[in-house]
Enzyme design. Sequence first.
Site, mmCIF file in Angstrom:
data_model
loop_
_atom_site.group_PDB
_atom_site.id
_atom_site.type_symbol
_atom_site.label_atom_id
_atom_site.label_comp_id
_atom_site.label_asym_id
_atom_site.label_seq_id
_atom_site.Cartn_x
_atom_site.Cartn_y
_atom_site.Cartn_z
ATOM 1 N N ASP A 93 -8.190 3.949 1.087
ATOM 2 C CA ASP A 93 -7.227 4.372 2.106
ATOM 3 C C ASP A 93 -7.982 4.865 3.348
ATOM 4 O O ASP A 93 -8.724 5.849 3.275
ATOM 5 C CB ASP A 93 -6.379 5.510 1.498
ATOM 6 N N CYS A 139 -1.425 0.616 7.376
ATOM 7 C CA CYS A 139 -2.863 0.321 7.510
ATOM 8 C C CYS A 139 -3.283 -0.882 6.661
ATOM 9 O O CYS A 139 -3.522 -1.967 7.179
ATOM 10 C CB CYS A 139 -3.722 1.532 7.123
ATOM 11 N N ARG A 140 -3.376 -0.702 5.341
ATOM 12 C CA ARG A 140 -3.976 -1.732 4.494
ATOM 13 C C ARG A 140 -3.079 -2.946 4.263
ATOM 14 O O ARG A 140 -3.523 -4.090 4.408
ATOM 15 C CB ARG A 140 -4.389 -1.121 3.143
ATOM 16 N N SER A 141 -1.808 -2.715 3.849
ATOM 17 C CA SER A 141 -0.976 -3.892 3.559
ATOM 18 C C SER A 141 -0.627 -4.699 4.815
ATOM 19 O O SER A 141 -0.506 -5.926 4.708
ATOM 20 C CB SER A 141 0.276 -3.532 2.743
ATOM 21 N N CYS A 177 0.867 -1.188 0.000
ATOM 22 C CA CYS A 177 0.000 0.000 0.000
ATOM 23 C C CYS A 177 0.902 1.237 0.000
ATOM 24 O O CYS A 177 2.059 1.157 -0.432
ATOM 25 C CB CYS A 177 -0.980 -0.024 1.176
ATOM 26 N N ASN A 216 2.332 1.351 4.352
ATOM 27 C CA ASN A 216 2.614 0.055 5.007
ATOM 28 C C ASN A 216 2.305 0.099 6.501
ATOM 29 O O ASN A 216 2.951 -0.574 7.307
ATOM 30 C CB ASN A 216 4.067 -0.388 4.756
HETATM 31 P P1 4NP Z 1 -1.777 2.791 4.158
HETATM 32 O O1 4NP Z 1 -2.387 4.129 4.775
HETATM 33 O O2 4NP Z 1 -1.243 3.145 2.795
HETATM 34 O O3 4NP Z 1 -2.959 1.882 4.088
HETATM 35 O O4 4NP Z 1 -0.691 2.341 5.116
HETATM 36 C C1 4NP Z 1 -1.672 5.329 4.816
HETATM 37 C C2 4NP Z 1 -0.681 5.501 5.751
HETATM 38 C C3 4NP Z 1 0.005 6.706 5.811
HETATM 39 C C4 4NP Z 1 -0.313 7.724 4.939
HETATM 40 C C5 4NP Z 1 -1.312 7.556 3.993
HETATM 41 C C6 4NP Z 1 -1.988 6.344 3.939
HETATM 42 N N1 4NP Z 1 0.382 8.960 5.014
HETATM 43 O O5 4NP Z 1 0.016 9.872 4.269
HETATM 44 O O6 4NP Z 1 1.316 9.079 5.818
#
Ligand code: 4NP
Length: 159
Positions: free
Chosen positions: A123, A12-14, A7, A10
Amino acid sequence: MKVLMVCLGNICRSPIADGLLRKKVLEKGLDIEVDSAGTISLHQGQAPDNRMVETARKNGTDISMLRARQFKASDFDTFDYIFAMDVSNKKNILDLARTKADHNKVYMLLGELTNQEETSVPDPYYGTQKDFDHVYDLVDQATDILIKNLITRQLNIKN
Ligand code: 4NP
Protein backbone atom coordinates in the site's frame (compact mmCIF):
# COMPACT_ATOMS: atom_id res chain seq x y z
CA MET A 1 -14.27 -12.35 -20.08
CA LYS A 2 -14.49 -9.83 -17.24
CA VAL A 3 -11.66 -9.00 -14.81
CA LEU A 4 -11.88 -6.93 -11.61
CA MET A 5 -8.89 -5.42 -9.76
CA VAL A 6 -9.46 -4.74 -6.04
CA CYS A 7 -7.52 -2.84 -3.34
CA LEU A 8 -8.56 -0.96 -0.20
CA GLY A 9 -9.44 2.54 -1.39
CA ASN A 10 -9.63 2.06 -5.19
CA ILE A 11 -7.54 5.20 -5.64
CA CYS A 12 -3.93 3.91 -5.83
CA ARG A 13 -3.17 0.25 -6.59
CA SER A 14 -6.31 -1.12 -8.27
CA PRO A 15 -6.67 1.92 -10.60
CA ILE A 16 -3.14 1.40 -11.96
CA ALA A 17 -3.83 -2.34 -12.32
CA ASP A 18 -7.12 -1.49 -14.08
CA GLY A 19 -5.51 1.16 -16.34
CA LEU A 20 -2.53 -0.97 -17.34
CA LEU A 21 -4.60 -4.08 -18.06
CA ARG A 22 -7.15 -2.02 -20.05
CA LYS A 23 -4.32 -0.55 -22.12
CA LYS A 24 -2.77 -3.96 -22.81
CA VAL A 25 -6.16 -5.49 -23.68
CA LEU A 26 -6.77 -2.65 -26.16
CA GLU A 27 -3.28 -2.96 -27.68
CA LYS A 28 -3.81 -6.68 -28.23
CA GLY A 29 -7.40 -6.26 -29.45
CA LEU A 30 -8.77 -8.71 -26.88
CA ASP A 31 -12.38 -9.16 -25.78
CA ILE A 32 -11.75 -8.61 -22.06
CA GLU A 33 -13.60 -6.09 -19.87
CA VAL A 34 -11.62 -4.56 -17.01
CA ASP A 35 -12.83 -2.70 -13.91
CA SER A 36 -11.62 -1.94 -10.38
CA ALA A 37 -13.08 -1.46 -6.90
CA GLY A 38 -12.07 -0.88 -3.30
CA THR A 39 -13.17 -2.80 -0.24
CA ILE A 40 -13.99 0.49 1.59
CA SER A 41 -16.47 3.16 0.48
CA LEU A 42 -14.39 6.13 1.73
CA HIS A 43 -13.21 7.30 -1.70
CA GLN A 44 -16.34 6.38 -3.68
CA GLY A 45 -16.72 8.64 -6.76
CA GLN A 46 -13.18 10.04 -6.50
CA ALA A 47 -10.56 10.08 -9.24
CA PRO A 48 -7.36 8.14 -8.49
CA ASP A 49 -4.80 9.68 -6.14
CA ASN A 50 -2.80 12.40 -7.96
CA ARG A 51 0.47 10.65 -7.18
CA MET A 52 -0.76 7.48 -8.93
CA VAL A 53 -2.19 9.50 -11.85
CA GLU A 54 1.18 11.24 -12.33
CA THR A 55 3.17 8.01 -11.99
CA ALA A 56 0.94 6.43 -14.64
CA ARG A 57 1.15 9.49 -16.88
CA LYS A 58 4.96 9.65 -16.84
CA ASN A 59 4.95 5.99 -17.93
CA GLY A 60 2.48 6.63 -20.76
CA THR A 61 -0.87 5.58 -19.26
CA ASP A 62 -3.84 7.84 -18.46
CA ILE A 63 -5.91 6.69 -15.48
CA SER A 64 -7.42 10.09 -14.63
CA MET A 65 -10.87 9.14 -15.95
CA LEU A 66 -11.32 6.23 -13.50
CA ARG A 67 -13.64 6.72 -10.50
CA ALA A 68 -13.57 4.82 -7.23
CA ARG A 69 -16.37 2.50 -6.17
CA GLN A 70 -16.83 -0.06 -3.43
CA PHE A 71 -16.60 -3.81 -4.06
CA LYS A 72 -19.99 -5.52 -3.65
CA ALA A 73 -21.15 -9.14 -3.47
CA SER A 74 -22.84 -8.89 -6.89
CA ASP A 75 -19.36 -8.35 -8.40
CA PHE A 76 -18.95 -12.11 -7.97
CA ASP A 77 -21.79 -12.52 -10.49
CA THR A 78 -20.40 -9.97 -12.95
CA PHE A 79 -16.69 -10.89 -13.03
CA ASP A 80 -14.86 -14.08 -14.02
CA TYR A 81 -11.59 -13.19 -12.27
CA ILE A 82 -11.14 -10.96 -9.20
CA PHE A 83 -7.57 -9.93 -8.37
CA ALA A 84 -6.70 -8.64 -4.88
CA MET A 85 -3.67 -6.39 -4.43
CA ASP A 86 -2.85 -7.61 -0.91
CA VAL A 87 -3.78 -10.35 1.54
CA SER A 88 -6.03 -8.09 3.56
CA ASN A 89 -7.97 -7.08 0.42
CA LYS A 90 -8.32 -10.77 -0.40
CA LYS A 91 -9.73 -11.50 3.05
CA ASN A 92 -12.22 -8.61 2.77
CA ILE A 93 -13.36 -9.85 -0.64
CA LEU A 94 -13.71 -13.43 0.59
CA ASP A 95 -15.77 -12.24 3.57
CA LEU A 96 -18.46 -11.31 1.02
CA ALA A 97 -18.26 -14.59 -0.91
CA ARG A 98 -21.54 -16.50 -0.82
CA THR A 99 -20.53 -19.74 -2.49
CA LYS A 100 -17.52 -21.90 -3.30
CA ALA A 101 -17.76 -20.58 -6.87
CA ASP A 102 -17.40 -17.01 -5.54
CA HIS A 103 -14.32 -18.07 -3.54
CA ASN A 104 -12.75 -19.67 -6.59
CA LYS A 105 -12.85 -16.39 -8.54
CA VAL A 106 -10.48 -14.61 -6.16
CA TYR A 107 -6.72 -14.48 -6.85
CA MET A 108 -3.73 -12.39 -5.80
CA LEU A 109 -2.47 -10.20 -8.67
CA LEU A 110 1.16 -10.93 -7.79
CA GLY A 111 0.37 -14.65 -7.84
CA GLU A 112 0.65 -14.24 -11.63
CA LEU A 113 4.18 -12.90 -11.21
CA THR A 114 5.65 -14.97 -8.43
CA ASN A 115 3.55 -18.11 -8.13
CA GLN A 116 3.49 -17.22 -4.45
CA GLU A 117 -0.16 -16.81 -3.58
CA GLU A 118 0.45 -14.62 -0.53
CA THR A 119 2.61 -11.92 -2.18
CA SER A 120 1.14 -8.41 -1.87
CA VAL A 121 1.39 -5.12 -3.77
CA PRO A 122 2.42 -2.81 -0.88
CA ASP A 123 0.00 0.00 0.00
CA PRO A 124 1.69 3.27 -1.13
CA TYR A 125 -0.91 5.65 0.37
CA TYR A 126 1.28 6.89 3.24
CA GLY A 127 4.48 6.43 1.24
CA THR A 128 6.73 8.45 -1.08
CA GLN A 129 7.14 8.68 -4.87
CA LYS A 130 9.51 5.71 -4.65
CA ASP A 131 6.63 3.60 -3.29
CA PHE A 132 4.35 4.67 -6.15
CA ASP A 133 7.10 3.83 -8.68
CA HIS A 134 7.48 0.41 -7.04
CA VAL A 135 3.72 -0.24 -7.24
CA TYR A 136 3.79 0.75 -10.93
CA ASP A 137 6.69 -1.62 -11.69
CA LEU A 138 5.12 -4.57 -9.85
CA VAL A 139 1.72 -4.09 -11.45
CA ASP A 140 3.22 -3.53 -14.92
CA GLN A 141 5.14 -6.82 -14.68
CA ALA A 142 2.18 -8.72 -13.22
CA THR A 143 -0.27 -7.47 -15.87
CA ASP A 144 2.18 -8.47 -18.65
CA ILE A 145 2.07 -12.04 -17.40
CA LEU A 146 -1.63 -11.89 -16.55
CA ILE A 147 -2.58 -10.91 -20.08
CA LYS A 148 -0.71 -13.91 -21.48
CA ASN A 149 -2.43 -16.16 -18.93
CA LEU A 150 -5.86 -14.67 -19.71
CA ILE A 151 -5.36 -15.33 -23.43
CA THR A 152 -4.60 -18.96 -22.62
CA ARG A 153 -7.60 -19.21 -20.30
CA GLN A 154 -9.85 -17.58 -22.88
CA LEU A 155 -8.63 -20.07 -25.48
CA ASN A 156 -9.22 -22.87 -23.01
CA ILE A 157 -12.76 -21.65 -22.35
CA LYS A 158 -13.50 -21.33 -26.09
CA ASN A 159 -12.05 -24.75 -26.91
P1 4NP B 1 -5.27 1.85 -2.29
O1 4NP B 1 -4.56 2.86 -1.28
O2 4NP B 1 -5.92 0.78 -1.46
O3 4NP B 1 -4.12 1.33 -3.10
O4 4NP B 1 -6.26 2.68 -3.08
C1 4NP B 1 -5.23 3.42 -0.19
C2 4NP B 1 -6.12 4.45 -0.39
C3 4NP B 1 -6.77 5.02 0.70
C4 4NP B 1 -6.51 4.57 1.97
C5 4NP B 1 -5.61 3.53 2.18
C6 4NP B 1 -4.98 2.96 1.09
N1 4NP B 1 -7.16 5.17 3.08
O5 4NP B 1 -6.84 4.78 4.21
O6 4NP B 1 -8.00 6.05 2.88
